[in-house]
Design an enzyme around this catalytic site. Structure first.
Site, mmCIF file in Angstrom:
data_model
loop_
_atom_site.group_PDB
_atom_site.id
_atom_site.type_symbol
_atom_site.label_atom_id
_atom_site.label_comp_id
_atom_site.label_asym_id
_atom_site.label_seq_id
_atom_site.Cartn_x
_atom_site.Cartn_y
_atom_site.Cartn_z
ATOM 1 N N ARG A 1 0.828 -1.200 0.000
ATOM 2 C CA ARG A 1 0.000 0.000 0.000
ATOM 3 C C ARG A 1 0.867 1.255 0.000
ATOM 4 N NH1 ARG A 1 -4.210 -1.085 4.806
ATOM 5 N NH2 ARG A 1 -3.722 1.109 5.158
ATOM 6 N N ARG B 1 1.270 8.432 10.111
ATOM 7 C CA ARG B 1 0.098 7.715 10.630
ATOM 8 C C ARG B 1 0.243 7.445 12.113
ATOM 9 N NH1 ARG B 1 -0.259 2.826 6.783
ATOM 10 N NH2 ARG B 1 -2.262 2.393 7.787
HETATM 11 P P1 ADP Z 1 -4.599 0.313 9.099
HETATM 12 O O1 ADP Z 1 -5.378 -0.982 9.074
HETATM 13 O O2 ADP Z 1 -3.206 0.119 8.684
HETATM 14 O O3 ADP Z 1 -4.712 1.047 10.396
HETATM 15 P P2 ADP Z 1 -6.772 1.309 7.580
HETATM 16 O O4 ADP Z 1 -6.978 0.457 6.398
HETATM 17 O O5 ADP Z 1 -7.636 1.098 8.767
HETATM 18 O O6 ADP Z 1 -5.246 1.220 8.001
HETATM 19 O O7 ADP Z 1 -6.900 2.839 7.185
HETATM 20 C C1 ADP Z 1 -6.198 3.376 6.101
HETATM 21 C C2 ADP Z 1 -6.486 4.864 6.015
HETATM 22 O O8 ADP Z 1 -7.886 5.066 5.778
HETATM 23 C C3 ADP Z 1 -6.191 5.667 7.272
HETATM 24 O O9 ADP Z 1 -4.829 6.048 7.368
HETATM 25 C C4 ADP Z 1 -7.120 6.869 7.073
HETATM 26 O O10 ADP Z 1 -6.607 7.770 6.121
HETATM 27 C C5 ADP Z 1 -8.349 6.224 6.459
HETATM 28 N N1 ADP Z 1 -9.312 5.803 7.490
HETATM 29 C C6 ADP Z 1 -9.697 4.531 7.799
HETATM 30 N N2 ADP Z 1 -10.595 4.539 8.802
HETATM 31 C C7 ADP Z 1 -10.782 5.839 9.158
HETATM 32 C C8 ADP Z 1 -11.554 6.506 10.135
HETATM 33 N N3 ADP Z 1 -12.347 5.832 11.005
HETATM 34 N N4 ADP Z 1 -11.483 7.862 10.204
HETATM 35 C C9 ADP Z 1 -10.725 8.559 9.356
HETATM 36 N N5 ADP Z 1 -9.947 7.994 8.421
HETATM 37 C C10 ADP Z 1 -9.969 6.646 8.308
#
Ligand code: ADP
Ligand code: ADP
Ligand code: ZN
Length: 214
Positions: free
Chosen positions: A160, A171
């Protein structure tokens, strides 16, 4: 059963949420997966979200909260769900609490998968994702049967854009500022459970099952 997964990016929330969903027969709802599906499909929501995601920033609450509340009102959610990646801010948590309270419901468990920042960067660098079906692998800790190919659907795996080290650091900063306060929020609500996410995946799952009950 309504479950929230808390933890830093890369802590293993998605990996465990998939196993929980399978064992307890409830849907796995990942806001990140929903955003990525929208990006892939070229929707307006996807275009809005992408700019934030690529920078390692959160997608604004105005977009995210409505999307998630719509999802949990779908028919497959009647017996509960496991939320992965939502809530990530206090306003998101408050909106969820309020929406559930209006239906006389509440979150049953918020599971914090605890992993220190030092372990996160290598986890993210090794993560490989299937944009087609949402499966996740790790080049070292959970390799697919054939390198670069999804075991589940045969699609090509990707690193990704937001898992590159420069973005991972952003992050983590965002996580500490905006998401970590949720640990306190759910502790006060009396539903927090902590698991040690540095253990191997099977042991983490065993610990989660002992919280949720077999
Ligand atoms: P990870 O599993 O590595 O934590 P995610 O797939 O959950 O990553 O999220 C990827 C990106 O999607 C986040 O860095 C953010 O930009 C966005 N995102 C996901 N869920 C949320 C949320 N609840 N609020 C705001 N942004 C979100
Ligand atoms: P999150 O959803 O919290 O961002 P993931 O479940 O996608 O995290 O896991 C991040 C990466 O770390 C993936 O490559 C995954 O295969 C790997 N991983 C998950 N849990 C563990 C674990 N307990 N030990 C080692 N690697 C793990
Ligand atoms: Zn796949």
């Amino acid at each position: 059963m309504k479950i929230i997964m808390l933890g830093a990016p890369g802590a293993g929330k998605g990996t465990q949420a998939k196993r929980i969903a399978e064992k307890y027969g409830i849907p796995h709802i990942s806001t990140g997966d929903i955003f990525r599906a929208n990006i892939k499909g070229g929707t307006e929501l996807g275009m809005k979200a992408k700019a934030f995601m690529d920078q390692g920033q959160l997608v604004p609450d105005e977009i995210t909260i409505g999307m998630l509340l719509d999802r949990i009102h779908e028919a497959d959610c009647v017996n509960g769900y496991v939320l992965d990646g939502f809530p990530r801010t206090i306003p998101q948590a408050e909106s969820l609490t309020k929406a559930l309270a209006e239906m006389g419901e509440a979150i049953d468990y918020a599971i914090n998968v605890d992993v220190p920042d030092s372990a996160i960067v290598s986890r993210m660098g090794g993560r490989r994702a299937c944009v087609n079906c949402g499966a996740t692998y790790h080049v070292e800790f959970n390799a697919p049967k054939q390198e670069g190919v999804c075991d589940v659907c045969g699609e090509k795996l990707i690193l990704r854009e937001d898992d590159k080290p420069e973005t991972v650091q952003n992050r983590l900063t965002v996580y500490h500022e905006q998401t970590q306060p949720l640990i306190d929020y759910y502790q006060k609500a009396g539903v927090l459970a902590e698991v040690d996410g540095t253990q191997d995946m099977d042991q983490v799952f065993t610990d989660i099952v002992s919280v949720l009950g077999a």
